[in-house]
Design an enzyme around this catalytic site. Structure first.
Site: not given
Ligand SMILES: [Zn+2]
Ligand SMILES: [Zn+2]
Length: 263
Positions: A56, A58, A60-61, A115, A135, A175
């Site tokens: 996705h 975000h 952090d990905h 998410h 996520d 995560h």
């Molecule tokens: Zn994440």
């Molecule tokens: Zn995420």
């Protein structure tokens, strides 16, 4: 299919994944935020990263895409609905699309909103399936819906897709939140017999070598799969006295998600 999980040890507690072809060593890197770790492992294994996939949009990905593309020239794959937000996407994915890694590895894309509204989970076509769940599904938990998500869609994804996968499916989340999620399980269902021993294990283990859990195990201790458990419902009615005695699973899920947001 060769699958390696990479523990980032960063503050977001990311897991990254490499999926490789045993025949050619071509590899797919999934959500490679700490992209140097992915590249180092690929080199040690003698693999070439030719594709990157983001579950996705975000950061952090996706934050490792640019570095890993510079280092390898890999193509970037992501949900077609997230491509414009991610940028630099070479192939937009939709439900049922197959990602090939080398000549011998096939991975199916599941469209799993909740998410975010454009989230892909990956399901391997192997004897024991592997689910790369981003996520959407965490060990003992579910993704939050704070940044572009929708709890109602997340519920539908859980009941209509994830819960119906083979029980032997191995779960590979984006995560590492196992201990924290099990504490929530025990708060919601204090008599859950599977959660207490696993919480001891989770507190002791190094995430880098954590045991991979199956969907059958998740259904024992992941509260978001336990929507008809009498003790989950009893505790929920204590928190929300207006709930009826036999609430719909949908209502239970949405209330659990709401409680987890402020827990
Ligand atoms: Zn994440
Ligand atoms: Zn995420």
């Amino acid at each position: 299919m060769l699958l390696e999980r990479i523990w980032s040890a960063n503050k977001w507690r990311n897991f990254h994944y490499l999926i490789a072809s045993p025949r050619t060593g071509e590899a797919l890197a999934i959500d490679p935020l700490e992209w140097r770790l992915c590249l180092d492992l690929a080199r040690r294994k003698g693999w070439q990263i030719t594709q990157i996939l983001n579950t996705h949009e975000h950061l952090d990905h996706t934050g490792g895409n640019a570095g890993l593309v510079r280092a390898t020239g890999a193509k970037v794959l992501a949900h077609a609905g997230a491509a414009s937000r991610i940028g630099g996407v070479d192939r937009g994915l939709a439900r049922g699309d197959v990602v090939k890694v080398g000549p011998d590895v096939e991975i199916e894309c599941l469209d799993t909103p909740g998410h975010t509204l454009a989230h892909i989970c990956l399901l391997s076509h192997t004897e024991q399936p592997a689910l790369i769940s981003g996520d959407t599904l965490f060990n003992a938990g579910a993704g939050n819906c704070h940044n572009g998500g929708d709890p109602e869609r997340l519920y539908q994804t859980f009941v209509e897709q994830l819960a119906r996968l083979p029980e032997t499916t191995q779960v590979y989340p984006g995560h590492e939140y196992l201990a924290r999620n099990l504490e929530f399980t025990l708060d919601r269902e204090p008599d859950n017999r599977a959660a207490a021993p696993l919480l001891d294990e989770a507190r002791r283990q190094d995430p880098a070598s954590a045991r991979v859990l199956t969907l059958a195990e998740e259904k024992q201790f992941n509260t978001f799969f336990r929507l008809t458990s009498p003790s989950v419902i009893a505790r929920l009615r204590a928190a929300f006295p207006e709930l009826e005695a036999q609430p719909e699973p949908r209502t239970v899920f949405l209330k659990l998600r709401e409680l987890r947001n402020r827990w």
